[in-house]
Motif scaffolding. Structure first.
Motif, PDB file in Angstrom:
ATOM      1  N   MET A 337      60.751 -56.308 -21.117  1.00  0.00           N
ATOM      2  CA  MET A 337      58.915 -56.381 -21.364  1.00  0.00           C
ATOM      3  C   MET A 337      59.997 -54.763 -22.048  1.00  0.00           C
ATOM      4  N   PRO A 338      60.636 -54.278 -21.783  1.00  0.00           N
ATOM      5  CA  PRO A 338      61.207 -52.810 -21.923  1.00  0.00           C
ATOM      6  C   PRO A 338      61.098 -52.344 -24.077  1.00  0.00           C
ATOM      7  N   LEU A 339      61.749 -53.343 -23.937  1.00  0.00           N
ATOM      8  CA  LEU A 339      62.385 -53.314 -25.029  1.00  0.00           C
ATOM      9  C   LEU A 339      61.654 -53.826 -25.832  1.00  0.00           C
ATOM     10  N   MET A 340      60.993 -54.593 -25.663  1.00  0.00           N
ATOM     11  CA  MET A 340      59.547 -55.624 -26.485  1.00  0.00           C
ATOM     12  C   MET A 340      58.486 -54.808 -26.284  1.00  0.00           C
ATOM     13  N   LEU A 341      57.783 -53.454 -25.457  1.00  0.00           N
ATOM     14  CA  LEU A 341      57.257 -52.679 -25.967  1.00  0.00           C
ATOM     15  C   LEU A 341      57.523 -52.056 -27.033  1.00  0.00           C
ATOM     16  N   ALA A 342      58.753 -51.520 -27.249  1.00  0.00           N
ATOM     17  CA  ALA A 342      58.446 -50.853 -28.152  1.00  0.00           C
ATOM     18  C   ALA A 342      59.258 -51.316 -29.525  1.00  0.00           C
ATOM     19  N   VAL A 343      59.494 -51.957 -29.569  1.00  0.00           N
ATOM     20  CA  VAL A 343      58.852 -53.104 -30.981  1.00  0.00           C
ATOM     21  C   VAL A 343      57.637 -53.488 -30.882  1.00  0.00           C
ATOM     22  N   HIS A 344      56.415 -53.502 -30.238  1.00  0.00           N
ATOM     23  CA  HIS A 344      54.789 -53.317 -30.207  1.00  0.00           C
ATOM     24  C   HIS A 344      54.619 -52.006 -30.914  1.00  0.00           C
ATOM     25  N   LEU A 345      54.904 -51.416 -30.166  1.00  0.00           N
ATOM     26  CA  LEU A 345      54.520 -50.299 -30.462  1.00  0.00           C
ATOM     27  C   LEU A 345      55.280 -49.800 -31.999  1.00  0.00           C
TER      28      LEU A 345
END
Length: 388
Positions: A337-345
């Motif tokens: 989740m944290p890595l995907m959050l970085a990509v999304h943001l």
């Protein structure tokens, strides 16, 4: 694609009120179309044309932004290439629209970004920002954690997120508002100067929200790669626009929950922010995937090929935002989740940074042109020509 020297030359021509090469070509074609009138019922461009015998810069910018590139007039025209008159209204109008966005950009010095806003730049910006955010999380030791209880705010604090996104959002809105305000001021003088009325506003909103002028003038749809009618462009545009608006509504409702009701994220699937976000994300993903396919297959005579990198960059960013948002929801309970959050943001930040200087502007300028058309058609036609 225009060079920086060509853009500078066009900017100086704008300041002097002179016509650029693309504007001169539109004026030439409109003079010929005005003597034919076969396409008068196809869209808003031709009724607006019949009110004019000469076409100044503001008139040309106004009509170029009324054009929806449906292609109906091109396939109906007896003077289309290879005729010596070489009438191709969709292509000529598309070239002027691109110039319109650059001419009215704010700050003016950033107008050249329209010619450089390609897919590679947009995706590279998104991934670069995502990498920056991921490295910041890595330094804080939260990149590979999965704080289920705190959701993504446990990884990326709410106040930090607001401090990063609020200035970008405000700048995007300010830049678009100031640009379209100048456009509105100029075309107002070219369209009777009358003020906006509720009936005109309602008609323009109806035309814009339904994409009325993507029906080819006969309700059969528009053209894409050949002379066949299709409703695909209209449907995928609707999925993209309303999907984007649902995602924006989800963020707005979540902001209301957080600041007014004191209900911080994460939210359950049955709550309004989550429902709006999931439905909007799916709609946006399907719409942008469809527009990408249509863009790849679009006939070069149906628009300005030089603007395809900008078009595809915008589509790619919207698709990236929608897909990473959906993946963020699905991967919420996992360590990814944290890595995907970085990509999304990173994708969202790149989208809003390029928003005032990309394809999104066409919706804003087109809506303004439709408003002026709805106002102008309610005024007496001084030439006594044509019908609406």
């Amino acid at each position: 694609m225009q060079t920086l020297e060509a853009l500078t030359r066009d900017a100086r021509a704008l300041a002097r009120g002179e016509l650029s090469a693309s504007e001169t070509e539109v004026a030439r074609q409109m003079q010929i179309c005005n003597g034919c009138r076969y396409c008068e019922g196809f869209c808003a461009v031709f009724p607006a044309m019949t009110r004019r015998l000469e076409f100044g810069k503001a008139d040309i910018h106004y009509m170029a932004n009324l054009c929806h590139n449906c292609g109906a007039c091109l396939h109906a025209c007896q003077y289309a290439p290879p005729h010596d008159f070489a009438i191709n209204v969709p292509k000529a109008m598309a070239q002027v629209r691109g110039q319109t966005y650059a001419d009215y950009a704010w700050p003016p010095a950033l107008g050249s970004l329209y010619q450089r806003n390609g897919m590679t730049l947009c995706v590279a910006l998104a991934l670069g920002l995502a990498l920056f955010l991921a490295l910041a999380m890595l330094r804080q030791g939260t990149l590979w954690s999965s704080p289920v209880a705190g959701g993504f705010y446990a990884v990326f604090p709410h106040n930090l997120m607001v401090s990063l996104f609020a200035p970008i959002f405000v700048f995007a809105v300010l830049a678009l508002t100031l640009g379209v305000r100048r456009f509105w001021r100029d075309v107002t003088h070219a369209t009777s100067g009358a003020n906006l009325s509720p009936p005109a506003a309602a008609e323009a909103a109806h035309a814009a929200l339904r994409l009325k002028y993507l029906d080819g003038g006969h309700g059969e749809g528009c053209h894409n790669e050949d002379d066949a009618w299709t409703h695909e462009r209209r449907r995928f545009h609707h999925l993209t626009f309303y999907g984007f608006m649902l995602c924006f509504a989800a963020t707005s409702v979540a902001t209301l929950y957080h600041y007014v009701l004191g209900w911080p994220a994460p939210y359950d699937l049955t709550t309004l922010p989550k429902l709006l976000g999931v439905i909007g994300g799916v709609s946006l993903a399907v719409g942008t995937a469809g527009l990408w396919r249509l863009n790849l297959r679009r006939h070069p005579d149906h628009g300005d090929a030089a603007q395809k990198p900008m078009d595809r960059g915008f589509i790619a960013l919207l698709f990236l935002v929608s897909v990473t948002g959906l993946l963020l929801w699905l991967l919420g309970p996992t360590a990814a989740m944290p890595l995907m959050l970085a990509v999304h943001l990173g994708s969202v930040m790149a989208l809003f940074l390029t928003l005032p200087y990309g394809k999104f502007a066409h919706g804003v300028f087109r809506t303004a042109a439709l408003l002026r058309f709805a106002i102008e058609k309610r005024q007496p036609n001084r030439l006594g020509l044509g019908g609406e």
